[in-house]
Design an enzyme around this catalytic site. Structure first.
Site: not given
Lengths: 670, 101
Positions: A460, A536
């Site tokens: 990510e 997230d």
């Protein structure tokens, strides 16, 4: 193997039992308070302090035995009692342990240790033995002084046995007297009293208990398992004479080893041809730790013997200590080959080549071991890897050079494996970048061409991707950074998902077309999701899981999808930097730091993003196979995965999601 | 068999459904409780409150001179809101509208 799990970590803080429905209600109230204009008037329902029950004494164990022990059969109770005696042996106070299984399915464990304390505890005002048997979290194992290395750290230990037994008798021989104390259903039924005199030197403890069948699926002890555990204890605890008697069958057995793990390993290998014939052994002892191992290769064996123990507790899933042993041995063999010029040109030995069919027994004793995994059968203490590795490399190197003939045979064996691997790899050559569509520019590919050994990390964020590139082992680890959140592909047909650049890149990098059942082109056999440990990151992991399940299903069914677990916390204490994967590990680390040195105050920071870690930290905590924690994601036709993900991600199912949040929202950990 | 042996790590296994459900639940609850909904007390979402607070710390009020938005952005990202700058600019923008969503 059996479940030792509960001894090491109580599953909850114990104590407070809150009715789940009530928690939901409480959560609903929070919602009502937070959301303006909510019409829910739940305030009227009573939820007062009086509604919270606090269970005291042994009540929590009797109420929820499953949280403290393995309830399929009472064996685990036996382990608790046996471990108590073995802890005495580990401390050097005991050299005999006798276990007897009676016809009435009660079990008696006799040791000749120091005997449980019978004097009155200064604060609790009851005798030591009563305290041990009736209080959770009571024990002499916390301070680190009474017991050097101890398996059961949490001291839920033997009180659990008492709680789940309809009757328990305990005799203590100590200071020239014999004492007796008895319990019924966890409550004291006969107070501690001296019942006779014994010789001054005759000390020890006898515990006999009758497990209460109502707590167990089967009320019978598994004799085979008991014997296996007893044997393991005897093997690992040099000089401890362990005997077992089964009254029903009249069977008697005794184990006594004088501290040679090699002897035990030979026995395990039975008739299989071993290389070398006499297993290689190593032993290292310091004030802080003891490492002991025996190793031999058995090329023809079907079931490789690989036993590892930490403080005499079997770690069936291995862990950092086993990884350390492996890399130490592999390094030593490599060095030996290099030193003697045994390697054919261009050939490199991988860990698999050397470690194939290696049988080993490893026993590690350290303070405060940490365990991971849902069943707590895997060691996760990071220092164990380095400790075992250093020692194993030195000892193995020494051995190889002292026994050059046997050493060369081992080296030849590893080289043969490597040649075979290369031949096999040539047959299934991975699609080179030049033949397929061009690989995405963001992908940092690995250099080796063997898909079975390769891993790809989907990372990510670009910044974390950059650190990961520096942290990886370029040989077999590829990195693919993802920017932002990927498209929710759950409801898209396979043809359309290519419209998202990120998803398209993932598909190209993997070498598998979306929706295709053919995964022969898969370029990496481990596809690891590496997202931040924040909300997230979890979202991205969810979206990736959905992508794989919907469009690359064969990857999941064949077990190619993994999630890397980054640490949640970083603990700075003076110059030391430690990581903790979760709250439990953090607390454990903090407790240890507090015990070690009180001067520098440890500072706990939460890792918000992977990008905050520098490459070396990232390598140690999440990328290096020796110390990382990787979880393989599995699916099962019965576990309703499709439906669940549909509920989570489909556009039309917002109503179901709302219901789901209302019923389970309280379980979220943010 | 070969494959299994190659897996020296003794990797843990978890059902995908269980992992995903937990991950999504944590994410959803975080968004609901800590991101998407304005608080009853001041009508601000957390990010908006962080911006307002950072600006007041910098001494920026309606009466003060114009300052580049980058100054606030830097402060908010560094101190309170560990996310990207683009998101922050959008949030500031929304905050300036007469009816904020």
């Amino acid at each position: 193997m059996e479940l030792f799990s509960t001894r090491r970590a109580p599953y909850t803080g114990g104590g407070i039992a809150v009715n789940p429905a009530r928690q939901r209600r409480r959560f609903a109230m929070i919602r009502a308070a937070r959301i303006p204009g909510s019409t829910r008037d739940l305030m009227a329902q009573s939820y007062n302090a009086a509604d919270i029950e606090v269970l005291s004494g042994l009540e929590p164990v009797r109420r929820r035995p499953g949280m403290y022990t393995d309830t399929t059969r009472p064996n685990h109770l036996a382990h608790e009692v046996i471990d108590n005696s073995v802890d005495e042996a580990l401390g050097g106070h005991c050299n005999e342990l006798a276990v007897k299984l009676y016809k009435d399915e009660s079990l008696e464990v006799v040791d000749n240790g120091r005997g449980m304390p019978v004097d009155i505890h200064p604060q609790e005002k009851v005798s030591g033995v009563e305290l041990i048997l009736t209080r959770l979290h009571a024990g002499g194992k916390f301070s680190g002084d009474s017991y050097k290395f101890s398996g059961g750290l949490h001291g839920v230990g033997v009180s659990v046995v008492n709680a789940l037994s309809k009757h328990l008798e305990c005799w203590v021989r100590r200071g020239g007297k014999e004492y007796n104390i008895a319990f019924k259903d966890g409550r004291i039924s006969s107070k501690l009293e001296a019942i006779g005199t014994v010789g001054q030197r005759n000390t020890g403890t006898t515990v006999r208990f009758w497990p209460d069948p109502k707590f167990f699926d089967s009320d019978r002890f598994s004799v085979a398992e008991l014997k296996r555990v007893l044997k393991a204890k005897a093997v690992l605890c040099a000089g401890l004479r362990v005997s077992f008697e089964n009254e029903a069958t009249g069977e008697k057995q005794e184990w006594f080893y004088t501290g040679h793990l090699g002897q035990y390993l030979s026995e395990q290998l039975e008739k299989a041809e071993a290389l070398p014939a006499e297993p290689i052994t190593g032993r290292h002892e310091s004030a802080q730790d003891v490492v002991e191992w025996a190793l031999a290769w058995a090329p023809d064996i079907a079931n490789v013997v690989g036993e590892s123990y930490v403080n005499l507790i079997p770690t069936t899933a291995g862990g950092t200590h086993v990884n350390g042993l492996r890399s130490g041995i592999v390094d030593a063999v490599r060095e030996f080959c290099e030193f003697r010029n045994l390697l054919p040109r261009g050939l490199k030995l991988t860990a698999e080549d050397v470690w194939d069919k290696a049988c080993f027994v490893l026993s590690l004793k350290i303070r405060d071991p940490q365990f991971a995994g849902q069943t707590k059968e895997k060691l996760s203490s990071r220092e164990a890897a380095a400790l075992v590795e250093t020692h194993a490399r030195d000892a193995m190197g020494l051995w190889l050079n002292q026994h050059p003939d046997a050493g060369e045979r081992i080296a030849q064996y590893a080289i043969a494996n490597a040649q075979e691997r290369i031949k096999a790899a040539q047959r299934v050559q991975r699609k080179r970048a030049v033949n397929g569509p061009a690989l995405p520019g963001k992908l940092a590919d690995c250099t080796n061409q063997d898909p079975a050994r390769s891993e790809i990390f989907l990372v990510e964020g670009d910044s974390a991707g950059g650190s990961a590139k520096q942290a990886r082992d370029k040989d077999f680890q590829a990195i693919m950074p993802l920017r932002g959140k990927i498209l929710n592909t759950w409801e898209l047909p396979p043809g359309e998902i290519g419209s998202s650049q990120e998803v398209h890149d993932i598909s190209v990098a993997l070498g598998v077309d979306p929706g295709s059942a053919d995964i022969s082109g898969l370029r990496y056999h481990k596809v690891c999701i590496l997202a931040d440990a924040d909300s997230d990151g979890l979202h991205i992991a969810t979206l990736l899981c959905a992508l794989f399940l919907r469009h690359f299903r064969p990857l999941v069914t064949n077990g190619h999808v993994y999630v890397a677990m980054p640490p949640l916390y970083r603990i700075d204490a003076g110059k030391q930097v430690l990581y903790a994967l979760d709250n439990a590990e953090r607390d454990q680390q903090l407790a240890r730091l507090a015990a070690e040195h009180s001067r520098s105050k440890p500072v706990v920071t939460r890792f918000k993003g992977l990008g905050e870690m520098n490459p070396s930290q990232l390598r140690e905590s999440t990328i290096d196979p020796r110390t990382r924690r990787l979880v393989q994601l599995t699916i099962d036709a019965r576990d309703n995965t499709e439906n669940l993900l549909d509920m989570l991600l489909a556009k039309k199912r917002a109503g179901d999601r709302r219901e789901w949040l209302e019923s389970k929202g309280n379980l979220a950990e943010i | 068999m070969k494959d299994q042996q190659l897996d020296f790590e003794g990797t843990e296994r978890r059902p995908l459904s269980e992992y995903t459900e937990k991950a999504y639940l944590d994410y959803s609850m975080y968004v609901i409780l800590d991101r998407a909904l304005p608080a009853l007390g001041d009508g601000l979402k957390p990010v908006q409150r962080r911006i307002t607070y950072a600006m007041s710390e910098l001494g920026l009020s309606a009466a003060s001179k114009h300052k580049k938005s980058a100054r606030t952005v830097g402060d908010v990202i560094g101190k309170f809101h560990p996310h990207g700058d683009a998101l922050h600019r959008i949030a500031t923008d929304t905050l300036c509208r007469p009816a904020a969503g």
